[in-house]
Design a protein around this motif. Structure first.
Motif, PDB file in Angstrom:
ATOM      1  N   GLN A  83      -8.161  -7.298 -12.270  1.00  0.00           N
ATOM      2  CA  GLN A  83      -7.457  -6.011 -12.158  1.00  0.00           C
ATOM      3  C   GLN A  83      -6.042  -6.107 -12.715  1.00  0.00           C
ATOM      4  O   GLN A  83      -5.533  -5.170 -13.316  1.00  0.00           O
ATOM      5  CB  GLN A  83      -7.386  -5.563 -10.691  1.00  0.00           C
ATOM      6  CG  GLN A  83      -8.642  -4.915 -10.156  1.00  0.00           C
ATOM      7  CD  GLN A  83      -8.448  -4.426  -8.726  1.00  0.00           C
ATOM      8  OE1 GLN A  83      -7.333  -4.364  -8.207  1.00  0.00           O
ATOM      9  NE2 GLN A  83      -9.540  -4.066  -8.070  1.00  0.00           N
ATOM     10  N   GLU A 129      -1.388  -0.337   3.605  1.00  0.00           N
ATOM     11  CA  GLU A 129      -2.336   0.343   2.720  1.00  0.00           C
ATOM     12  C   GLU A 129      -2.705  -0.558   1.543  1.00  0.00           C
ATOM     13  O   GLU A 129      -3.868  -0.653   1.148  1.00  0.00           O
ATOM     14  CB  GLU A 129      -1.706   1.658   2.229  1.00  0.00           C
ATOM     15  CG  GLU A 129      -2.467   2.344   1.110  1.00  0.00           C
ATOM     16  CD  GLU A 129      -3.890   2.744   1.483  1.00  0.00           C
ATOM     17  OE1 GLU A 129      -4.724   2.820   0.577  1.00  0.00           O
ATOM     18  OE2 GLU A 129      -4.153   2.959   2.686  1.00  0.00           O
ATOM     19  N   ARG A 130      -1.730  -1.255   0.982  1.00  0.00           N
ATOM     20  CA  ARG A 130      -2.003  -2.176  -0.131  1.00  0.00           C
ATOM     21  C   ARG A 130      -2.932  -3.307   0.324  1.00  0.00           C
ATOM     22  O   ARG A 130      -3.818  -3.722  -0.414  1.00  0.00           O
ATOM     23  CB  ARG A 130      -0.695  -2.755  -0.675  1.00  0.00           C
ATOM     24  CG  ARG A 130       0.145  -1.743  -1.426  1.00  0.00           C
ATOM     25  CD  ARG A 130       1.416  -2.361  -1.979  1.00  0.00           C
ATOM     26  NE  ARG A 130       2.278  -1.332  -2.551  1.00  0.00           N
ATOM     27  CZ  ARG A 130       3.447  -1.576  -3.132  1.00  0.00           C
ATOM     28  NH1 ARG A 130       3.888  -2.826  -3.220  1.00  0.00           N
ATOM     29  NH2 ARG A 130       4.169  -0.586  -3.633  1.00  0.00           N
ATOM     30  N   SER A 182      -5.157  -3.153   2.724  1.00  0.00           N
ATOM     31  CA  SER A 182      -6.518  -2.644   2.950  1.00  0.00           C
ATOM     32  C   SER A 182      -7.250  -2.429   1.626  1.00  0.00           C
ATOM     33  O   SER A 182      -8.474  -2.557   1.556  1.00  0.00           O
ATOM     34  CB  SER A 182      -6.489  -1.352   3.771  1.00  0.00           C
ATOM     35  OG  SER A 182      -5.830  -0.325   3.055  1.00  0.00           O
ATOM     36  N   ARG A 183      -6.493  -2.144   0.555  1.00  0.00           N
ATOM     37  CA  ARG A 183      -7.125  -1.929  -0.760  1.00  0.00           C
ATOM     38  C   ARG A 183      -7.674  -3.221  -1.356  1.00  0.00           C
ATOM     39  O   ARG A 183      -8.623  -3.193  -2.126  1.00  0.00           O
ATOM     40  CB  ARG A 183      -6.120  -1.303  -1.740  1.00  0.00           C
ATOM     41  CG  ARG A 183      -5.906   0.185  -1.523  1.00  0.00           C
ATOM     42  CD  ARG A 183      -5.463   0.877  -2.802  1.00  0.00           C
ATOM     43  NE  ARG A 183      -4.211   0.365  -3.323  1.00  0.00           N
ATOM     44  CZ  ARG A 183      -3.010   0.889  -3.067  1.00  0.00           C
ATOM     45  NH1 ARG A 183      -2.905   1.945  -2.279  1.00  0.00           N
ATOM     46  NH2 ARG A 183      -1.926   0.371  -3.587  1.00  0.00           N
ATOM     47  N   ILE A 184      -7.064  -4.354  -1.022  1.00  0.00           N
ATOM     48  CA  ILE A 184      -7.530  -5.623  -1.615  1.00  0.00           C
ATOM     49  C   ILE A 184      -8.469  -6.386  -0.685  1.00  0.00           C
ATOM     50  O   ILE A 184      -9.116  -7.342  -1.113  1.00  0.00           O
ATOM     51  CB  ILE A 184      -6.350  -6.525  -2.036  1.00  0.00           C
ATOM     52  CG1 ILE A 184      -5.535  -6.983  -0.822  1.00  0.00           C
ATOM     53  CG2 ILE A 184      -5.465  -5.828  -3.064  1.00  0.00           C
ATOM     54  CD1 ILE A 184      -4.479  -8.049  -1.162  1.00  0.00           C
TER      55      ILE A 184
END
Length: 222
Positions: A29, A13-14, A16-18
Motif C-alpha cells: 500500500q 481509527e488508523r 483499526s484500518r491496518i
C-alpha cells in the motif's frame, strides 16, 4: 509518511484500518520494500508502523506521538497471542545517575501512555505474511506503576553502587536491564565496583514478556 494524527480518535481509527493486514499488504500500500529478514533490520516493523500511523518524534527524546504523549510499541506475538520477547523501552543512563527520581526518568515518561500493536511474528512465518493485530492503548494503573518504579529504583541503585556487571535479566519483576549494542565493541562509560570509571556494554530497559503477556490477557480477556 502520514501526517501526525490530530487526536487519539484519529490514531485509533488508523490502527483499526491496518488491523488484520499483513506486513506485505501494508508495505505494498505504501510502496515500500520489505527486507528479506529482520536480522540486520530488527526495528523495521516498528519503523513501518511509525510511518503509517504518523509518529513524528524520529530519534528525539520524546514520545513517538509527542502532541498526544503516546509511545508506540510493537508486540511480536505467537499464534496464541503470547509475546515472543521482552519489549524495549529505552537506553539506561549509566553515569551521573545519583539523585535521579522515578518520576523524572525516561522510563516513567515513555510508559505513561503506550500504544501497543501486536504483530503475529512466529519465526516460521515469512515476513510479508506476518499479520498486524488489534492495537490497544495502555497506561499503568497504580499497582503496575508501583511495580515498575520498584524495579527501576532497585536497578538504578545497583548502577549507582557500581554493580552494573552483576545485573542479570532475571532481576526485576516487570522491568529488566539488558545489554543493548549492535556488537561487543560498542562500549560506554559506567561506574565500577570501587566507584572507578569503567567501560561496559550499553544497557537498555525492557518490559518482561510475562508482564506484556498479562497486559494482553487483561485487554483481550484470555
Amino acid at each position: 509518511m502520514s501526517l501526525p494524527p490530530k487526536n487519539i480518535e484519529e490514531l485509533t481509527e488508523r490502527c483499526s484500518r491496518i488491523a488484520g493486514l499483513t506486513l506485505g499488504q501494508l508495505a505494498e500500500q505504501w510502496q515500500l520494500q520489505l527486507p528479506a529478514n529482520l536480522q540486520r533490520e530488527k526495528g523495521m516493523v516498528g519503523q513501518l508502523l511509525e510511518l503509517v500511523l504518523g509518529a513524528s518524534s524520529g530519534s528525539k527524546a520524546e514520545p513517538d506521538f509527542p502532541h498526544l504523549g503516546i509511545e508506540l510499541k510493537t508486540l511480536p506475538v505467537d499464534s496464541l497471542g503470547k509475546p515472543l520477547e521482552s519489549t524495549y523501552v529505552c537506553v539506561a543512563p549509566l553515569t551521573d545517575v545519583s539523585g535521579l527520581r522515578w518520576q523524572d526518568s525516561w522510563v516513567c515518561r515513555k510508559l505513561s501512555k503506550v500504544l501497543f500493536v501486536p504483530v503475529l511474528a512466529e519465526r516460521g512465518i515469512p515476513l510479508p505474511e506476518r499479520q498486524i493485530g488489534t492495537a490497544f492503548l495502555w497506561s499503568p494503573d497504580a499497582q503496575q506503576q508501583a511495580l515498575l518504579q520498584q524495579d527501576w529504583e532497585e536497578l538504578m541503585e545497583l548502577i549507582v553502587l557500581g554493580g552494573i556487571d552483576r545485573i542479570k535479566g532475571a532481576h526485576g519483576k516487570v522491568l529488566q536491564l539488558r545489554p543493548k549494542a549492535a556488537n561487543s565493541r560498542a562500549l560506554t562509560a559506567a561506574i565500577g565496583a570501587d566507584g572507578e570509571p569503567i567501560q561496559t556494554l550499553p544497557r537498555g530497559f525492557y518490559l518482561k514478556a510475562s508482564f506484556t503477556a498479562s497486559l494482553l490477557a487483561r485487554q483481550f480477556g484470555d
